[in-house]
Each structure stands twice: as structure tokens, then as C-alpha cells.
Write a protein that holds these residues in place. Structure first.
Motif: not given
Length: 110
Positions: A9-19, A21-25, A27-37
């Protein structure tokens, strides 16, 4: 590790942060995770975008060559790095950074 767990199910990409499954996150989810951490780490809340300015300023304070900082920050033009993201520190700022480095366990190279 995430790639192995996702298997086919992995999707190769050049992204540093992914879901997972390797797909782009999304942005709102990334921001929520940043606030949580940040909350769990008990650090002052800042906008995620402000971390880029912090990185640029720290690189300048550490005398990293502007072209290298440009590459780290992934800017296409050095003017953006130098005029928007880099704040040249005063000597007082440099002293404070040395103290911070010592506090974090780094030896002062001077």
C-alpha cells in the motif's frame, strides 16, 4: 519502518512527512499534530510556519553559509532566505545561543 508496515500500500514520494502509506499529509492534519506534540512537550505554542524563521535565524547565528541555508529551507531564491527568513543576530544573541548550547550539552567551540 512505516514503509515496511504499509507493504504494497506504500506510495513512494519525495516528501519528508507523509501518512502511514507514504502519501502527502493534509496540511490541517499536520498542523493539528504539531500543536498536539508541542502541547505534550510543554513548549510554547507557535505557528508551524514560524519554525522556518527560527531555523533560518539559527543557521545565520551559527554562521552557516547563506547558500546552504537556502538549500536547507528549500528556497528557490537566496533573496527569500536572506530578506525574509534570516534575522542577523546581535552579539548578545550569539552569547545567548552559546549559553543555550552549553545548557543542551554542547561544548562551546571558542
Amino acid at each position: 519502518m512505516a514503509k515496511q508496515a504499509a507493504g504494497e500500500l506504500w506510495s513512494n514520494s519525495d516528501f519528508i512527512f507523509t501518512t502511514r502509506y507514504g502519501t502527502p499529509i493534509e496540511p490541517r492534519n499536520f498542523n493539528r499534530r504539531f500543536v498536539d506534540r508541542s502541547t505534550r512537550a510543554r513548549v510554547r505554542q507557535i505557528r508551524l510556519h514560524d519554525t522556518r524563521h527560527t531555523c533560518g535565524s539559527l543557521l545565520a547565528a551559527l554562521d552557516v553559509h547563506p547558500r546552504v541555508a537556502m538549500q536547507i529551507l528549500r528556497h528557490s531564491k537566496i533573496a527569500v532566505t536572506m530578506e525574509v527568513y534570516t534575522h542577523v543576530p546581535s552579539e548578545a544573541t550569539r552569547r545567548a545561543l552559546r549559553k543555550l548550547g552549553k545548557h543542551l550539552g554542547k561544548q562551546d567551540p571558542e
